[in-house]
Write a protein that holds these residues in place. Structure first.
Motif, PDB file in Angstrom:
ATOM      1  N   ALA A 268       0.844  -1.195   0.000  1.00  0.00           N
ATOM      2  CA  ALA A 268       0.000   0.000   0.000  1.00  0.00           C
ATOM      3  C   ALA A 268       0.880   1.246   0.000  1.00  0.00           C
ATOM      4  O   ALA A 268       1.655   1.471   0.936  1.00  0.00           O
ATOM      5  CB  ALA A 268      -0.916   0.006   1.217  1.00  0.00           C
ATOM      6  N   TYR A 269       0.737   2.048  -1.037  1.00  0.00           N
ATOM      7  CA  TYR A 269       1.516   3.282  -1.179  1.00  0.00           C
ATOM      8  C   TYR A 269       0.661   4.481  -0.818  1.00  0.00           C
ATOM      9  O   TYR A 269      -0.525   4.549  -1.189  1.00  0.00           O
ATOM     10  CB  TYR A 269       2.026   3.430  -2.616  1.00  0.00           C
ATOM     11  N   TYR A 270       1.265   5.439  -0.125  1.00  0.00           N
ATOM     12  CA  TYR A 270       0.531   6.603   0.353  1.00  0.00           C
ATOM     13  C   TYR A 270       1.218   7.898  -0.082  1.00  0.00           C
ATOM     14  O   TYR A 270       2.447   7.977  -0.159  1.00  0.00           O
ATOM     15  CB  TYR A 270       0.425   6.580   1.878  1.00  0.00           C
TER      16      TYR A 270
ATOM     17  N   PHE B 243       5.357   7.069   0.831  1.00  0.00           N
ATOM     18  CA  PHE B 243       5.831   5.920   1.590  1.00  0.00           C
ATOM     19  C   PHE B 243       5.012   4.675   1.261  1.00  0.00           C
ATOM     20  O   PHE B 243       3.926   4.746   0.682  1.00  0.00           O
ATOM     21  CB  PHE B 243       5.823   6.191   3.101  1.00  0.00           C
ATOM     22  N   LEU B 244       5.591   3.536   1.627  1.00  0.00           N
ATOM     23  CA  LEU B 244       4.979   2.229   1.408  1.00  0.00           C
ATOM     24  C   LEU B 244       4.801   1.519   2.737  1.00  0.00           C
ATOM     25  O   LEU B 244       5.694   1.547   3.596  1.00  0.00           O
ATOM     26  CB  LEU B 244       5.883   1.370   0.513  1.00  0.00           C
TER      27      LEU B 244
ATOM     28  N   PRO C 192       7.610  -0.685   7.044  1.00  0.00           N
ATOM     29  CA  PRO C 192       7.505   0.642   6.436  1.00  0.00           C
ATOM     30  C   PRO C 192       8.724   0.986   5.575  1.00  0.00           C
ATOM     31  O   PRO C 192       9.859   0.677   5.930  1.00  0.00           O
ATOM     32  CB  PRO C 192       7.427   1.560   7.660  1.00  0.00           C
ATOM     33  N   TYR C 193       8.467   1.644   4.462  1.00  0.00           N
ATOM     34  CA  TYR C 193       9.531   2.095   3.557  1.00  0.00           C
ATOM     35  C   TYR C 193       9.182   3.488   3.062  1.00  0.00           C
ATOM     36  O   TYR C 193       8.026   3.781   2.744  1.00  0.00           O
ATOM     37  CB  TYR C 193       9.658   1.175   2.350  1.00  0.00           C
ATOM     38  N   THR C 194      10.192   4.347   2.960  1.00  0.00           N
ATOM     39  CA  THR C 194       9.969   5.669   2.406  1.00  0.00           C
ATOM     40  C   THR C 194      10.244   5.670   0.902  1.00  0.00           C
ATOM     41  O   THR C 194      11.132   4.964   0.422  1.00  0.00           O
ATOM     42  CB  THR C 194      10.858   6.713   3.085  1.00  0.00           C
TER      43      THR C 194
END
Length: 240
Positions: free
Chosen positions: A20-22, A70-71, A58-60
């Motif tokens: 999920a990307y935000y 972020f992901l 979490p990943y930026t």
């Protein structure tokens, strides 16, 4: 021994996997500092609470990808966990300013292709995601052409042997393959973990030259992500 391990892996429960990307609405940056700090703290608490319920990484993508910030790589045995988590995020002040440009859904599954380069005792647990912990993650949806699926199984295995053999020339890159047939628009979602982005670049360039690439219909968007702690990641995108 290898066949026995494969049979045991196939018995393991399968997992739902969501990338999920935000993207943060720029309007959030116009709020005062204290409001933004409170919003970061509130959403951080929610996300950390979910790390005790599901596998959540979490990943930026901030500063690297234009349409995402972020992901959240989410893994659970229950599909409705993703909706519950999204609901709690939306109820926070910061969550109301988040958009979702991409969300890829998949499941784990044991591959039908034989990997001759996996040594006895080192078989992958295909029905469950085992995170490698690399700093960088490269994610993309993947669609094969329809002619690929009507090839004889033996012919597909022959082509994949070349593909797999080349991949093993880059041991620093860990592949996580998940399956989306009927669940989402793509056939697969692939996620590569590594500490060395240059190795991934060389891997992908080399795979373009294999026979299997002739049967690729779509493999974009390819999104580069960097592992980052939740609070730090939210603070950066919020400008605090």
């Amino acid at each position: 021994m290898a066949n026995l391990a494969a049979e045991e892996n196939a018995k393991l429960p399968r997992q739902f996997v969501n990338f999920a990307y935000y993207k943060l609405d720029p309007a959030y940056l116009l709020l005062d500092d204290e409001t933004r700090k409170a919003g970061v703290a509130e959403l951080t608490e929610v996300l950390k609470s979910w790390q005790s319920k599901i596998l959540l990484y979490p990943y930026t993508t901030f500063g690297v990808r234009a349409e995402t910030d972020f992901l959240l790589w989410r893994i659970s045995y229950h599909l409705d966990d993703f909706e519950k988590m999204a609901t709690e995020m939306r109820r926070t002040h910061l969550g109301k300013y988040l958009q979702t440009p991409y969300s890829f859904l998949a499941m784990t599954k044991t591959s039908i292709y034989v990997d001759d380069h996996v040594h006895e005792g080192q078989e992958s647990v295909r029905n469950q995601i085992v995170i490698g912990g690399g700093k960088y993650l490269f994610v993309y949806p993947f669609v094969k052409t329809r002619p690929w699926y009507v090839l004889d199984k033996e012919e597909r295995q022959r082509i994949m042997r070349q593909h797999i053999k080349f991949g093993h020339e880059f041991p620093s890159v860990k592949l996580n393959t998940t399956y989306s047939f009927g669940l989402d628009d793509q056939d697969f979602v692939v996620a590569f973990e590594t500490d060395y982005p240059a190795d991934f670049l060389d891997l992908v360039q080399g795979l373009r030259e294999t026979e299997s690439s002739l049967f690729t219909q779509r493999d974009t968007p390819i999104i580069t992500c960097t592992q980052q702690e939740i609070g730090e990641m939210l603070a950066h995108i919020s400008g605090i």
